[in-house]
Write a protein that holds these residues in place. Structure first.
Motif, PDB file in Angstrom:
ATOM      1  N   ALA A 265      73.381   1.121  -6.800  1.00 18.40           N
ATOM      2  CA  ALA A 265      71.975   1.458  -7.496  1.00 18.40           C
ATOM      3  C   ALA A 265      72.199   1.243  -8.896  1.00 18.40           C
ATOM      4  N   GLN A 266      73.441   1.186  -9.327  1.00 17.10           N
ATOM      5  CA  GLN A 266      73.590   0.986 -10.810  1.00 17.10           C
ATOM      6  C   GLN A 266      73.897  -0.461 -11.302  1.00 17.10           C
TER       7      GLN A 266
ATOM      8  N   ILE B  68      73.538  -7.997  -6.998  1.00 24.29           N
ATOM      9  CA  ILE B  68      72.593  -7.018  -7.023  1.00 24.29           C
ATOM     10  C   ILE B  68      71.689  -7.084  -5.683  1.00 24.29           C
ATOM     11  N   ASN B  69      71.474  -5.853  -4.912  1.00 30.63           N
ATOM     12  CA  ASN B  69      70.618  -5.774  -3.861  1.00 30.63           C
ATOM     13  C   ASN B  69      69.249  -6.040  -4.295  1.00 30.63           C
ATOM     14  N   THR B  70      68.204  -6.729  -3.652  1.00 32.20           N
ATOM     15  CA  THR B  70      66.878  -7.107  -4.102  1.00 32.20           C
ATOM     16  C   THR B  70      65.954  -5.829  -4.482  1.00 32.20           C
ATOM     17  N   ASN B  71      66.124  -4.859  -3.827  1.00 32.98           N
ATOM     18  CA  ASN B  71      65.283  -3.653  -4.105  1.00 32.98           C
ATOM     19  C   ASN B  71      65.704  -3.248  -5.733  1.00 32.98           C
ATOM     20  N   PHE B  72      66.934  -3.158  -5.699  1.00 34.42           N
ATOM     21  CA  PHE B  72      67.390  -2.793  -7.168  1.00 34.42           C
ATOM     22  C   PHE B  72      67.092  -3.709  -8.205  1.00 34.42           C
ATOM     23  N   ALA B  73      67.010  -4.919  -7.778  1.00 32.40           N
ATOM     24  CA  ALA B  73      67.022  -6.059  -8.947  1.00 32.40           C
ATOM     25  C   ALA B  73      65.425  -5.903  -9.251  1.00 32.40           C
TER      26      ALA B  73
ATOM     27  N   ASP C 130      63.350  -3.421  -8.884  1.00 32.28           N
ATOM     28  CA  ASP C 130      63.019  -2.122  -9.686  1.00 32.28           C
ATOM     29  C   ASP C 130      63.521  -2.271 -11.141  1.00 32.28           C
ATOM     30  N   SER C 131      64.292  -3.148 -11.484  1.00 30.05           N
ATOM     31  CA  SER C 131      64.714  -3.263 -12.713  1.00 30.05           C
ATOM     32  C   SER C 131      64.108  -4.479 -13.582  1.00 30.05           C
ATOM     33  N   GLY C 132      62.970  -4.966 -12.865  1.00 29.57           N
ATOM     34  CA  GLY C 132      62.272  -5.966 -13.511  1.00 29.57           C
ATOM     35  C   GLY C 132      62.726  -7.602 -13.402  1.00 29.57           C
ATOM     36  N   LEU C 133      63.786  -7.719 -12.459  1.00 24.48           N
ATOM     37  CA  LEU C 133      64.266  -8.834 -12.191  1.00 24.48           C
ATOM     38  C   LEU C 133      63.528  -9.539 -11.028  1.00 24.48           C
ATOM     39  N   ASN C 134      63.235 -11.026 -11.083  1.00 23.59           N
ATOM     40  CA  ASN C 134      62.664 -11.818  -9.864  1.00 23.59           C
ATOM     41  C   ASN C 134      63.717 -12.327  -9.195  1.00 23.59           C
ATOM     42  N   PRO C 135      64.237 -11.891  -8.005  1.00 22.68           N
ATOM     43  CA  PRO C 135      65.234 -12.849  -7.510  1.00 22.68           C
ATOM     44  C   PRO C 135      65.187 -14.048  -7.437  1.00 22.68           C
ATOM     45  N   SER C 136      64.060 -14.754  -7.007  1.00 25.22           N
ATOM     46  CA  SER C 136      63.724 -16.268  -6.779  1.00 25.22           C
ATOM     47  C   SER C 136      63.769 -16.890  -8.010  1.00 25.22           C
TER      48      SER C 136
END
Length: 276
Positions: A186-187, A200-205, A207-213
């Motif tokens: 989570a950190q 980083i796991n997608t859900n935490f990414a 939630d922090s404003g990152l777009n994985p793709s």
């Protein structure tokens, strides 16, 4: 895949086939059947709110509880505080059971969520300098998957016998002398300003404003054929409740084209339905 994992996957198919069996659902004062589910991200809440609306039409009153880490949702199901959870892949579920004398079991697949390598300092993983620090999740399953991701990029080499539960001690080659730091999953997103890269796991990414793709240097699902089935996420409950008719209604309500469309929209196409 070890024998226990094969048993879990096989039991999943058995439980899904039991949709017509009798359950032990609880009825609310309004006559609806009450079920609670634990999730671990705002995106999950968004998707499950829609599932909740559809379940209401089928006489099921769904309560959604959001947790802040990967441990509490399993403890809550195990203790009976909630009925179901939906946040983890099969490998993590098996590891939890082994470490906590648990008897949780999957009753339906949800999606495959990519694990990604992110950085605020480089735009290509090939540009990571000698001695660069990379943060990875500290739990066995996500940590092992993170190490497999780094190996797939040629950044490290793991002992062939390590399998999906590789640890730092299984690193046999580290040509760039990378400093790999284990922290709570989570950190990981919060460490980006302080490390050279983080897995980083997608859900935490998200939630922090990152777009994985768009923001990840690499996603392990970029090569989907190498993503082991044990990394499929599931809806889980206690083994004794695996044939609960109401719980299986929840699974059926989730595994729909409407949910698939919501996952596509909410995760920008990063989470891929895993129930087909």
């Amino acid at each position: 895949m070890n024998k226990k994992m094969i048993g879990l996957t096989a039991s999943l198919a058995l439980f899904l086939a039991a949709c017509g069996s009798e359950g032990t659902s609880e009825e609310s004062t309004t006559g609806s059947e009450s079920v609670s589910v634990g999730v671990v991200s705002e995106v999950e809440v968004e998707v499950w709110e829609n599932v909740k609306e559809r379940l209401a039409d089928d006489g099921v009153d769904l309560t959604i509880e959001q947790f802040g880490d990967y441990v509490q949702p399993n403890l809550a199901v195990q203790s009976g505080d909630i009925d179901l959870n939906a946040f983890q892949h099969v490998a993590y579920l098996e590891s939890f059971n082994e470490d906590n004398d648990g008897d949780l079991t999957p009753i339906g697949f949800t999606y495959v969520s990519p694990l990604g390598l992110y950085s605020d300092r480089v735009t290509d993983y090939k540009d990571l300098a000698d001695g660069a620090e990379i943060a990875i999740p500290n739990d066995v399953t996500n940590g092992g998957r993170a190490l497999l991701l780094l190996q797939s990029l040629g950044l490290i080499t793991l002992d062939e016998a390590a399998g999906t539960e590789a640890t730092l001690s299984d690193i046999s080659e580290n040509p760039k002398n990378l400093v790999i730091t284990e922290i709570d999953a989570a950190q990981t997103a919060r460490t980006l300003p302080d490390v050279d890269a983080a897995v980083i796991n997608t859900n935490f990414a998200t939630d922090s404003g990152l777009n994985p793709s768009q923001d990840a240097l690499f996603l392990d699902t970029d090569n989907i054929s190498e993503v082991n089935e044990i990394y499929k996420n599931v809806i889980a409950t206690r083994s004794e409740d695996a044939e609960n008719e109401t719980y299986l209604k929840v699974v059926q309500a989730y595994q729909t084209e409407e949910t698939a469309a919501l996952l596509e929209e909410a995760t920008s196409g990063n989470d891929v339905p895993a129930w087909d």
